[in-house]
Scaffold this motif. Structure first.
Motif, PDB file in Angstrom:
ATOM      1  N   VAL A  65     -87.011 -73.882  30.763  1.00 57.28           N
ATOM      2  CA  VAL A  65     -85.887 -74.612  30.203  1.00 57.28           C
ATOM      3  C   VAL A  65     -86.398 -75.505  29.085  1.00 57.28           C
ATOM      4  O   VAL A  65     -87.564 -75.896  29.051  1.00 57.28           O
ATOM      5  N   TYR A  66     -85.493 -75.815  28.168  1.00 57.62           N
ATOM      6  CA  TYR A  66     -85.844 -76.616  26.999  1.00 57.62           C
ATOM      7  C   TYR A  66     -85.791 -78.099  27.344  1.00 57.62           C
ATOM      8  O   TYR A  66     -84.833 -78.576  27.937  1.00 57.62           O
ATOM      9  N   VAL A  67     -86.848 -78.821  26.964  1.00 61.77           N
ATOM     10  CA  VAL A  67     -86.911 -80.266  27.170  1.00 61.77           C
ATOM     11  C   VAL A  67     -86.945 -80.922  25.793  1.00 61.77           C
ATOM     12  O   VAL A  67     -87.937 -80.806  25.069  1.00 61.77           O
ATOM     13  N   ASP A 100     -91.362 -74.737  32.873  1.00 55.75           N
ATOM     14  CA  ASP A 100     -90.812 -73.892  33.932  1.00 55.75           C
ATOM     15  C   ASP A 100     -89.747 -74.644  34.724  1.00 55.75           C
ATOM     16  O   ASP A 100     -89.927 -75.806  35.087  1.00 55.75           O
ATOM     17  N   GLU A 101     -88.665 -73.943  35.014  1.00 55.52           N
ATOM     18  CA  GLU A 101     -87.554 -74.537  35.743  1.00 55.52           C
ATOM     19  C   GLU A 101     -87.972 -74.969  37.142  1.00 55.52           C
ATOM     20  O   GLU A 101     -87.502 -75.977  37.665  1.00 55.52           O
ATOM     21  N   ALA A 315     -90.730 -85.343  31.379  1.00 53.06           N
ATOM     22  CA  ALA A 315     -89.772 -84.373  31.909  1.00 53.06           C
ATOM     23  C   ALA A 315     -89.270 -84.777  33.288  1.00 53.06           C
ATOM     24  O   ALA A 315     -88.108 -84.552  33.628  1.00 53.06           O
ATOM     25  N   ALA A 316     -90.137 -85.374  34.100  1.00 54.91           N
ATOM     26  CA  ALA A 316     -89.740 -85.774  35.449  1.00 54.91           C
ATOM     27  C   ALA A 316     -88.755 -86.935  35.415  1.00 54.91           C
ATOM     28  O   ALA A 316     -87.757 -86.933  36.144  1.00 54.91           O
ATOM     29  N   LYS A 317     -89.014 -87.922  34.570  1.00 54.67           N
ATOM     30  CA  LYS A 317     -88.112 -89.082  34.507  1.00 54.67           C
ATOM     31  C   LYS A 317     -86.747 -88.708  33.959  1.00 54.67           C
ATOM     32  O   LYS A 317     -85.718 -89.225  34.411  1.00 54.67           O
ATOM     33  N   ALA A 318     -86.710 -87.811  32.961  1.00 56.44           N
ATOM     34  CA  ALA A 318     -85.437 -87.310  32.423  1.00 56.44           C
ATOM     35  C   ALA A 318     -84.445 -88.434  32.155  1.00 56.44           C
ATOM     36  O   ALA A 318     -83.314 -88.412  32.623  1.00 56.44           O
ATOM     37  N   THR A 319     -84.870 -89.420  31.391  1.00 54.87           N
ATOM     38  CA  THR A 319     -84.011 -90.590  31.155  1.00 54.87           C
ATOM     39  C   THR A 319     -82.911 -90.329  30.143  1.00 54.87           C
ATOM     40  O   THR A 319     -82.226 -91.265  29.708  1.00 54.87           O
ATOM     41  N   ILE A 320     -82.691 -89.068  29.754  1.00 58.10           N
ATOM     42  CA  ILE A 320     -81.579 -88.757  28.847  1.00 58.10           C
ATOM     43  C   ILE A 320     -80.245 -89.149  29.469  1.00 58.10           C
ATOM     44  O   ILE A 320     -79.268 -89.362  28.755  1.00 58.10           O
ATOM     45  N   PRO A 387     -81.325 -80.530  40.670  1.00 59.65           N
ATOM     46  CA  PRO A 387     -82.200 -80.663  39.504  1.00 59.65           C
ATOM     47  C   PRO A 387     -82.015 -82.021  38.842  1.00 59.65           C
ATOM     48  O   PRO A 387     -81.012 -82.709  39.082  1.00 59.65           O
ATOM     49  N   ASN A 388     -82.978 -82.405  38.011  1.00 63.38           N
ATOM     50  CA  ASN A 388     -82.813 -83.654  37.271  1.00 63.38           C
ATOM     51  C   ASN A 388     -82.019 -83.391  35.990  1.00 63.38           C
ATOM     52  O   ASN A 388     -81.496 -82.287  35.779  1.00 63.38           O
ATOM     53  N   ASP A 389     -81.925 -84.368  35.112  1.00 62.47           N
ATOM     54  CA  ASP A 389     -81.076 -84.233  33.927  1.00 62.47           C
ATOM     55  C   ASP A 389     -81.614 -83.258  32.895  1.00 62.47           C
ATOM     56  O   ASP A 389     -80.923 -82.935  31.922  1.00 62.47           O
ATOM     57  N   PHE A 390     -82.824 -82.789  33.038  1.00 63.75           N
ATOM     58  CA  PHE A 390     -83.353 -81.717  32.193  1.00 63.75           C
ATOM     59  C   PHE A 390     -83.198 -80.359  32.869  1.00 63.75           C
ATOM     60  O   PHE A 390     -83.741 -79.357  32.392  1.00 63.75           O
ATOM     61  N   ASN A 391     -82.494 -80.324  34.006  1.00 60.85           N
ATOM     62  CA  ASN A 391     -82.314 -79.101  34.795  1.00 60.85           C
ATOM     63  C   ASN A 391     -83.640 -78.558  35.324  1.00 60.85           C
ATOM     64  O   ASN A 391     -83.825 -77.341  35.443  1.00 60.85           O
ATOM     65  N   LEU A 392     -84.547 -79.451  35.659  1.00 59.90           N
ATOM     66  CA  LEU A 392     -85.814 -79.090  36.281  1.00 59.90           C
ATOM     67  C   LEU A 392     -85.747 -79.402  37.772  1.00 59.90           C
ATOM     68  O   LEU A 392     -85.304 -80.480  38.162  1.00 59.90           O
TER      69      LEU A 392
END
Length: 507
Positions: A65-67, A100-101, A315-320, A387-392
């Motif tokens: 997935v795109y980050v 990777d997702e 990527a883990a924090k995904a603060t978007i 999943p988080n906000d990055f779809n991970l």
């Protein structure tokens, strides 16, 4: 190849692209010219002139997935229980990348092991056939093809880096203990199909790097054999393709010499020869000069690799999901989800645990029969949680994950603030931790007597995220731990990353 079948013709899509970007004259002649010199660009049919290969939309890397990159604050928002101060908050920028997702699974690792001894399926023209002893009528031939039986007790088929089976399979002994009955997982966790979709564990940092290298070769080999003949570098064509003078069909070769047999209609290649052919192609495309030509043509994906620590943490924090329009973050995150709790605070799933982790001493799953008992006393199937906000998926809990960085406790002091990474001990030599450096492979080899020293050296690699065997503290993305690059554990897995080319992604 799109195929090698399309070797002699230009695809309609290629013509459309060529004409759409051509310069037009008042006489109706379409010709691309340089805006620098005014000289005409070279074409497929001409050996003269500079050829500026058009932007080619590479396919999205499989399983990723795109980050979207951006500014972020790295570091631990949790209380520093160990007093290590090894991840103090600082502002950095991380470029966009792919990840990777989910964590790499047992099934995906077994696929990797399989292709170390077997050729992969490629898109070949209709005039090329790979021998199949099980095909209809094969047994009636005067010389029936022998079944292909790879020797799994011998070395892998890589020309430049052959390894033995024990070097590439996970270490099942990570499950054994003199004081537990987890030994049953030593026989079943990696091998049993019931655990196909569970994250692979028992793999060292060095093994993971080899996996990423294979994945890069496998995907790019497939891409190359989907291309039109004219798009491939001339050196590649001369090395691996010969045009049959009678039929005009392309045939596979090694060093310009046709492989297999030709019965007048088809080129028939044994599995062994097809495997040798692929290994030669891999060696060719990994030569730096040859690789550059493929990259210039836009037919080569960047390498799959371990994410660096900054990418993984970002990527883990995904603060978007926490940003206002004025680019101010509403709040940081302790975990990869909103809130200070490990439970879902919203909707019908309210109260459910958001990760697979150890809740307390001896408590891995909760009480049987309770709605919050998830039955996950060991790693669980990937993608089971939100999943988080990055779809991970599973960026906290399940298994910790290897990252690229070499560990140093105060790395943040030397990091760049754009795409920070620590590749080695530069600026903080392992000599500062009791080791003597040398020009040999590593400091461990230089110190065979193994006297007491710090655990920090150039072999120390970082791993992130909590696992099924960790308490919640380690699920905070800012926490960090390290271990030797050749050590494996039942709690550490991984996922791959890849640089993103350009500003946007293919929808």
């Amino acid at each position: 190849m799109k195929n090698l079948v399309g070797f002699i013709k230009v695809g309609s899509l290629g013509l459309l692209i060529m004409f759409s970007v051509s310069a037009c004259s008042i006489f109706g002649k379409k010709q691309r010219v340089s805006s620098t010199t005014g000289a005409a660009y070279g074409t497929r049919k001409s050996n003269l002139g500079f050829k500026p290969y058009d932007d080619r939309r590479l396919p999205n890397p499989p399983g990723m997935v795109y980050v979207q990159g951006g500014r972020t604050v790295l570091g631990s928002f949790e209380e520093d229980l160990y007093g290590s101060r090894d991840n103090i908050e600082r502002t950095v920028t991380v470029n966009s990348f792919w990840m990777d997702e989910t964590e790499i699974t047992n099934s995906q690792w077994r696929e990797y092991v399989f292709y170390q001894y077997n050729p992969q399926v490629l898109d070949l023209p209709k005039n090329i056939e790979i021998e199949n002893p099980n095909s209809k009528g094969a047994a009636d031939l005067a010389e029936p093809p022998e079944p292909f039986l790879p020797d799994y007790t011998g070395p892998t088929h890589s020309i430049s880096s052959p390894k033995m089976m024990e070097d590439i399979i996970p270490d099942d002994n990570v499950w054994t203990s003199s004081f537990s009955f987890n030994d049953v997982y030593a026989e079943n966790y990696y091998s049993n199909p019931g655990y196909n979709d569970y994250p692979v564990v028992g793999v060292s940092w060095r093994q993971v790097v080899d996996f990423a290298k294979w994945r890069t070769d496998n995907v790019n080999l497939s891409l190359i054999f989907e291309m039109d003949f004219e798009d491939l570098p001339l050196a590649f064509q001369e090395e691996f393709i010969v045009i049959n003078e009678t039929t005009g069909d392309p045939e596979l070769a090694i060093g310009g010499q046709i492989i297999g047999d030709n019965n007048g209609e088809k080129q028939v290649i044994s599995v062994e020869d097809f495997d040798d052919f692929q290994q030669e192609v891999v060696e060719f495309i990994n030569d730096p000069l040859n690789k550059r030509e493929f990259i210039e043509r836009g037919i080569y994906l960047p390498q799959f690799r371990l994410p660096n620590e900054a990418e993984w943490e970002y990527a883990a924090k995904a603060t978007i999901g926490t940003v206002y329009l004025d680019e101010n973050e509403e709040y940081g995150r302790i975990y990869p989800w909103d809130g200070r709790s490990t439970r879902n605070p919203f909707g019908k799933r309210r109260g459910k645990q958001l990760a697979n982790f150890k809740r307390g001493r001896g408590d891995y799953a909760g009480i049987a029969g309770n709605t919050n008992n998830d039955g996950s006393s060991i790693p669980e199937k990937v993608g089971q949680r939100e999943p988080n906000d990055f779809n991970l998926f599973n960026m906290a809990g399940n298994v910790s994950e290897w990252v690229f960085d070499t560990y140093r406790p105060l790395s943040f002091g030397e990091f760049d603030d754009l795409n920070p990474v620590r590749k080695d001990g530069t600026g903080d030599s392992e000599e500062n931790y009791g080791w003597q450096s040398s020009q040999v492979a590593d400091s461990i080899s230089y110190n065979p007597q193994l006297e007491y020293r710090s655990l920090v050296n150039d072999r120390s690699k970082v791993y992130k995220g909590g696992s099924w065997k960790d308490v919640a503290y380690w699920m905070a993305p800012g926490t960090r731990r390290f271990t030797d690059m050749d050590r494996a554990s039942s709690t550490i897995g991984f996922r791959c990353a890849m640089i993103s080319i350009g500003d946007d992604i293919k929808k």
